[in-house]
Design a protein around this motif. Structure first.
Motif, mmCIF file in Angstrom:
data_model
loop_
_atom_site.group_PDB
_atom_site.id
_atom_site.type_symbol
_atom_site.label_atom_id
_atom_site.label_comp_id
_atom_site.label_asym_id
_atom_site.label_seq_id
_atom_site.Cartn_x
_atom_site.Cartn_y
_atom_site.Cartn_z
ATOM 1 N N PRO A 291 0.680 -1.170 -0.089
ATOM 2 C CA PRO A 291 0.124 -0.001 -0.019
ATOM 3 C C PRO A 291 0.755 1.440 0.039
ATOM 4 O O PRO A 291 1.880 1.183 0.439
ATOM 5 C CB PRO A 291 -0.980 -0.222 1.491
ATOM 6 C CG PRO A 291 -0.347 -1.381 2.037
ATOM 7 C CD PRO A 291 0.358 -1.988 1.323
ATOM 8 N N SER A 292 0.099 2.280 -0.304
ATOM 9 C CA SER A 292 0.751 3.499 -0.397
ATOM 10 C C SER A 292 0.034 4.629 0.094
ATOM 11 O O SER A 292 -1.282 4.604 -0.137
ATOM 12 C CB SER A 292 1.094 3.837 -1.874
ATOM 13 O OG SER A 292 1.817 5.098 -1.972
ATOM 14 N N ALA A 293 0.116 5.718 0.572
ATOM 15 C CA ALA A 293 -0.428 6.928 1.374
ATOM 16 C C ALA A 293 -0.041 8.129 0.575
ATOM 17 O O ALA A 293 1.047 8.272 0.186
ATOM 18 C CB ALA A 293 -0.440 6.953 2.791
ATOM 19 N N HIS A 294 -1.335 8.886 0.465
ATOM 20 C CA HIS A 294 -0.955 10.404 -0.223
ATOM 21 C C HIS A 294 -1.826 11.475 0.751
ATOM 22 O O HIS A 294 -2.984 11.162 0.813
ATOM 23 C CB HIS A 294 -1.277 10.392 -1.402
ATOM 24 C CG HIS A 294 -1.290 11.586 -2.356
ATOM 25 N ND1 HIS A 294 -2.387 11.979 -3.265
ATOM 26 C CD2 HIS A 294 -0.378 12.579 -2.426
ATOM 27 C CE1 HIS A 294 -1.990 13.067 -3.740
ATOM 28 N NE2 HIS A 294 -0.939 13.424 -3.162
ATOM 29 N N PHE A 295 -1.139 12.403 1.431
ATOM 30 C CA PHE A 295 -1.840 13.554 1.873
ATOM 31 C C PHE A 295 -1.138 14.715 1.381
ATOM 32 O O PHE A 295 -0.177 15.139 1.046
ATOM 33 C CB PHE A 295 -1.543 13.468 3.289
ATOM 34 C CG PHE A 295 -2.145 12.480 4.223
ATOM 35 C CD1 PHE A 295 -3.441 12.600 4.737
ATOM 36 C CD2 PHE A 295 -1.736 11.134 4.234
ATOM 37 C CE1 PHE A 295 -4.076 11.662 5.590
ATOM 38 C CE2 PHE A 295 -2.428 10.166 5.006
ATOM 39 C CZ PHE A 295 -3.505 10.192 5.608
ATOM 40 N N GLU A 296 -2.173 15.819 1.153
ATOM 41 C CA GLU A 296 -1.657 17.055 0.384
ATOM 42 C C GLU A 296 -2.120 18.131 0.868
ATOM 43 O O GLU A 296 -3.570 18.230 1.329
ATOM 44 C CB GLU A 296 -2.050 16.807 -1.346
ATOM 45 C CG GLU A 296 -1.731 18.254 -1.815
ATOM 46 C CD GLU A 296 -2.011 18.083 -3.383
ATOM 47 O OE1 GLU A 296 -2.786 17.315 -3.895
ATOM 48 O OE2 GLU A 296 -1.261 18.528 -4.230
ATOM 49 N N HIS A 297 -1.622 19.202 1.141
ATOM 50 C CA HIS A 297 -2.200 20.538 1.561
ATOM 51 C C HIS A 297 -1.811 21.533 0.560
ATOM 52 O O HIS A 297 -0.670 21.412 0.003
ATOM 53 C CB HIS A 297 -1.667 20.985 2.903
ATOM 54 C CG HIS A 297 -2.523 20.878 4.014
ATOM 55 N ND1 HIS A 297 -3.847 20.514 4.037
ATOM 56 C CD2 HIS A 297 -2.238 20.086 5.260
ATOM 57 C CE1 HIS A 297 -4.426 20.303 5.182
ATOM 58 N NE2 HIS A 297 -3.329 19.957 5.985
ATOM 59 N N ASP A 298 -2.434 22.621 0.555
ATOM 60 C CA ASP A 298 -2.112 24.236 -0.066
ATOM 61 C C ASP A 298 -1.578 24.951 0.977
ATOM 62 O O ASP A 298 -2.222 25.306 1.670
ATOM 63 C CB ASP A 298 -3.325 24.526 -0.904
ATOM 64 C CG ASP A 298 -3.759 23.610 -2.022
ATOM 65 O OD1 ASP A 298 -2.953 22.580 -2.320
ATOM 66 O OD2 ASP A 298 -5.057 23.583 -2.285
ATOM 67 N N ILE A 299 -0.335 25.575 0.760
ATOM 68 C CA ILE A 299 0.322 26.499 1.828
ATOM 69 C C ILE A 299 0.947 27.665 0.999
ATOM 70 O O ILE A 299 1.347 27.681 0.126
ATOM 71 C CB ILE A 299 1.286 25.828 2.685
ATOM 72 C CG1 ILE A 299 0.897 24.197 2.917
ATOM 73 C CG2 ILE A 299 1.824 26.290 3.887
ATOM 74 C CD1 ILE A 299 1.396 23.249 2.123
ATOM 75 N N ALA A 300 0.585 28.815 1.658
ATOM 76 C CA ALA A 300 1.236 30.061 1.476
ATOM 77 C C ALA A 300 2.263 30.610 2.380
ATOM 78 O O ALA A 300 2.125 30.047 3.441
ATOM 79 C CB ALA A 300 0.176 31.044 1.310
ATOM 80 N N ILE A 301 3.368 31.004 1.876
ATOM 81 C CA ILE A 301 4.259 31.779 2.839
ATOM 82 C C ILE A 301 3.735 33.174 3.271
ATOM 83 O O ILE A 301 3.580 34.020 2.132
ATOM 84 C CB ILE A 301 5.548 31.612 2.568
ATOM 85 C CG1 ILE A 301 6.097 30.249 2.302
ATOM 86 C CG2 ILE A 301 6.340 32.437 3.402
ATOM 87 C CD1 ILE A 301 7.512 30.124 1.954
ATOM 88 N N VAL A 302 3.386 33.472 4.312
ATOM 89 C CA VAL A 302 2.736 34.858 4.763
ATOM 90 C C VAL A 302 3.529 35.471 5.672
ATOM 91 O O VAL A 302 3.814 34.699 6.900
ATOM 92 C CB VAL A 302 1.130 34.631 4.754
ATOM 93 C CG1 VAL A 302 0.660 35.998 5.179
ATOM 94 C CG2 VAL A 302 0.390 34.244 3.819
ATOM 95 N N ASP A 303 4.163 36.604 5.813
ATOM 96 C CA ASP A 303 4.909 37.033 6.941
ATOM 97 C C ASP A 303 5.963 36.139 7.409
ATOM 98 O O ASP A 303 6.289 35.924 8.432
ATOM 99 C CB ASP A 303 3.896 37.212 8.255
ATOM 100 C CG ASP A 303 2.898 38.549 7.926
ATOM 101 O OD1 ASP A 303 3.418 39.412 7.089
ATOM 102 O OD2 ASP A 303 2.116 38.769 8.614
ATOM 103 N N GLY A 304 6.633 35.408 6.362
ATOM 104 C CA GLY A 304 7.594 34.693 6.488
ATOM 105 C C GLY A 304 7.320 33.217 6.972
ATOM 106 O O GLY A 304 8.226 32.495 7.004
ATOM 107 N N LYS A 305 6.105 32.925 7.324
ATOM 108 C CA LYS A 305 5.697 31.786 7.970
ATOM 109 C C LYS A 305 4.514 31.104 7.049
ATOM 110 O O LYS A 305 4.013 31.687 6.246
ATOM 111 C CB LYS A 305 5.188 31.821 9.219
ATOM 112 C CG LYS A 305 6.117 32.387 10.186
ATOM 113 C CD LYS A 305 5.469 32.422 11.740
ATOM 114 C CE LYS A 305 4.125 33.142 11.802
ATOM 115 N NZ LYS A 305 4.335 34.830 12.081
#
Ligand code: MG
Ligand code: MG
Length: 264
Positions: free
Chosen positions: A228-242
């Motif tokens: 088996p294989s797993a996959h998790f994904e998020h969308d992330i921006a860098i705002v104020d350096g973080k």
């Protein structure tokens, strides 16, 4: 094209797109159970996205035929929804994209179907942890290699294979923008992180070998050893350096808590 850095306003629009995907995955979370088919999930997702005045992001993209990529067990990513009922003990990675206000959202969660084995539970846990460890590196001045290393290190420490042929990506008005976001790499290498960068970070972690092959359908990627294989994904921006995570698993987690409460 080079990296398309986003303004604050654009990042807020992207949050809307990402959150719509999050809500769609929350809806799916309530329905994943033995006997359900991926095509049923796909139909639900498409209706929900259209009801929310958005467009399914994957449907027709590079000629993909559906709204969701549904990848079961040894399928890594890009699985095409079918009529085959899910079985107790399966896992299904559901990857969903939308376009809203001209911006893409793209995120994914791997669900357990009923009760899964302890070793599969661990694979899901470690893959999700590796995603968050990678995201924690999305700090102004750090580099892509820091993110990549964090993911690879955590997965390999647990004895898992990290898929190399497929990577995360920049996200925006296009589904796949620069830069590539590999899930393996060396600290201190690669592009430097700056404010306005928006990435889809998406570890694909295999219980066994990192090697993969593609099925004859031209889409589905499977592990070479069929583990088996797993996959998790998020969308992330860098705002104020973080890192500012635009998507959320909270809808999924609330739904799963409700389902589990019913079972208990
Ligand atoms: Mg995706
Ligand atoms: Mg993606």
């Amino acid at each position: 094209m080079g990296v398309q850095y986003k303004t604050r306003d654009e990042i807020e629009l992207m949050r809307e797109s990402a959150q719509l995907v999050s809500k769609t995955l929350g809806l799916i979370a309530k329905e994943v159970k033995p006997g359900v088919t991926a095509l049923q999930l796909d139909k639900l997702a498409e209706e929900f996205i259209r009801d929310n005045k958005a467009i399914p992001g994957f449907l027709g993209l590079y000629d993909f035929p559906n709204t969701l990529c549904t990848s079961v067990n040894e399928q890594v990513v890009h699985g095409i929804p079918t009529n085959k009922p899910l079985l107790e003990g399966d896992i299904i990675s559901v990857d969903c994209g939308v376009v809203k206000n001209g911006f893409y959202g793209d995120h994914a969660y791997t669900f357990a179907v009923g009760e899964v084995s302890e070793e599969v539970k661990k694979l899901l846990k470690v893959t999700k942890e590796s995603l968050y460890l990678g995201i924690a590196e999305m700090v102004k001045g750090k580099r892509m290699g820091d993110l990549s290393f964090a993911i690879q290190n955590h997965a390999e420490k647990n004895g898992y294979g990290v898929v190399r042929e497929l990577v995360g990506h920049g996200l925006g008005r296009k589904m796949h923008e620069a830069p590539n976001v590999p899930n393996y790499g060396k600290r201190g290498r690669g592009p430097i992180f700056k404010d306005g960068l928006v990435l889809a970070v998406e570890p694909m972690i295999n219980m066994g070998t990192r090697r993969i092959t593609q099925l004859n359908d031209g889409w589905t990627i499977i592990t070479s050893d069929k583990k088996p294989s797993a996959h998790f994904e998020h969308d992330i921006a860098i705002v104020d350096g973080k890192p500012d995570i635009l998507s959320t698993f909270s809808y999924v987690e609330e739904a799963l808590a409700e389902v589990n409460a019913l079972i208990v």
